[in-house]
Design an enzyme around this catalytic site. Sequence first.
Site, mmCIF file in Angstrom:
data_model
loop_
_atom_site.group_PDB
_atom_site.id
_atom_site.type_symbol
_atom_site.label_atom_id
_atom_site.label_comp_id
_atom_site.label_asym_id
_atom_site.label_seq_id
_atom_site.Cartn_x
_atom_site.Cartn_y
_atom_site.Cartn_z
ATOM 1 N N GLU A 1 -20.240 -5.693 -14.365
ATOM 2 C CA GLU A 1 -21.136 -6.377 -13.375
ATOM 3 C C GLU A 1 -22.608 -6.028 -13.842
ATOM 4 O OE1 GLU A 1 -20.141 -5.083 -9.457
ATOM 5 O OE2 GLU A 1 -18.330 -6.341 -9.217
ATOM 6 N N HIS B 1 -21.311 -9.679 -6.056
ATOM 7 C CA HIS B 1 -20.883 -8.354 -5.453
ATOM 8 C C HIS B 1 -21.678 -8.089 -3.941
ATOM 9 C CE1 HIS B 1 -18.768 -4.068 -6.266
ATOM 10 N NE2 HIS B 1 -19.071 -4.188 -5.023
ATOM 11 N N ALA C 1 -12.989 -6.255 -4.286
ATOM 12 C CA ALA C 1 -12.868 -5.118 -4.311
ATOM 13 C C ALA C 1 -13.567 -4.566 -5.688
ATOM 14 C CB ALA C 1 -11.199 -4.488 -4.354
ATOM 15 N N ARG C 2 -12.800 -4.066 -6.632
ATOM 16 C CA ARG C 2 -13.657 -3.917 -7.705
ATOM 17 C C ARG C 2 -12.922 -4.509 -9.027
ATOM 18 N NH1 ARG C 2 -16.709 -2.153 -4.857
ATOM 19 N NH2 ARG C 2 -17.738 0.115 -4.710
ATOM 20 N N ASP D 1 1.014 -1.290 0.063
ATOM 21 C CA ASP D 1 0.036 0.076 -0.007
ATOM 22 C C ASP D 1 1.001 1.314 0.065
ATOM 23 O OD1 ASP D 1 -1.636 2.245 0.839
ATOM 24 O OD2 ASP D 1 -3.062 1.170 1.524
ATOM 25 N N ASP E 1 -15.887 -11.607 -6.124
ATOM 26 C CA ASP E 1 -17.046 -10.947 -5.587
ATOM 27 C C ASP E 1 -17.203 -9.790 -6.758
ATOM 28 O OD1 ASP E 1 -19.126 -10.836 -4.022
ATOM 29 O OD2 ASP E 1 -18.578 -8.973 -3.024
#
Length: 316
Positions: A263, A282, A233-234, A173, A258
């Site tokens: 989507e 999601h 996350a995305r 990060d 997820d």
Amino acid sequence: MSYRILVTEAMSEDGPDWLRANGYEVKYGRGTDEKTLIEDLQDCDGVIPRLAVMSDAVISACPRLKVIARHGSGVDTVDLESCRRHGVRVVNTRGSNSVAVAEHAMLLVLACAKTLNVLQDRYRAGQFKEARKLAAGVEISGKTLGVFGFGQIGRRVAAMAHDGFGMKILAFDPFCKPESVPDYVALVSDRDEIFDNADFITLHMAATAENKHGIGAREFARMKKTACLINTARGSLVDEAALIEALRAGEIAGAGLDATEPEPADAASPLFRMENVIMTPHCGGSTKESKSRSSLGAAKGCDEVLTGKPITSPVL
Ligand SMILES: NC(=O)c1ccc[n+]([C@@H]2O[C@H](COP(=O)([O-])OP(=O)(O)OC[C@H]3O[C@@H](n4cnc5c(N)ncnc54)[C@H](O)[C@@H]3O)[C@@H](O)[C@H]2O)c1
């Protein structure tokens, strides 16, 4: 005259109930397309969107709007630049669903480790013995979890994986202060250290233009053949075509997703037919508890902006 708040989509009634109890009017939206949002928002001071997109067209056409209180943490559905220009404040409910998503990430780690798909599909098909023969799961204890994004959710996943399952933790990060990282986490400055060494990689960073498709063919080629990718996350963080190819070619062992791009995922996507891929719609952030926290947090966020109170979770 009381303030009126638009609730664009179904959500826990805890937020709307709180608003009504505190003198607000609550209006329920009729749809989330741009035209309907603009019509619905004409007489509203605030809005609580879930997936509804707060585009420049919507923001520009709704002069009464003063606050957008995002139900959840991601604000990639809100045009922040447009909000800035029009003086619309943006708040979110950062952290309201962190536990839910972190647990979901661990669910997908375990599902991949234990090849849950294969076992359940075979057993359901009446193949008890075959399913048992195929059971070739691995233990996650002692394995290395690579965490991308050490924010609200990434931190919780790391704690669950380390404290609960005895995993080793690597984290990447670039914006995280090293002094805020617990002792058991090795914060790396070179993201390749994670691709090279992790047994499971879990994504918990915000999606930006810079990191779009940042996990692609090069990264899969570096990963261990036994490693799995978890994305709660995305979808845009991953180059999905490269992921499919890496799974097909056996460059990585599996994936728990997820979040996909687009989507919902295309029904024809090969991902749905791969036994080593587990997909959920999601919903990682959606538990009974988190839905209540998000709804209530967004309602209180509207109130904080409209009545000039200190803002618990400001975005803009
Ligand atoms: N699946 C779901 O239902 C669900 C629910 C909530 C949030 N999310 C998603 O989970 C993700 C994390 O949410 P959060 O609440 O923990 O956010 P957060 O803002 O608390 O943490 C994100 C972290 O990512 C770091 N980061 C930014 N760019 C990075 C990069 N290129 N590489 C590595 N780290 C980077 C930031 O410094 C920050 O620490 C977001 O993408 C959010 O949209 C998904």
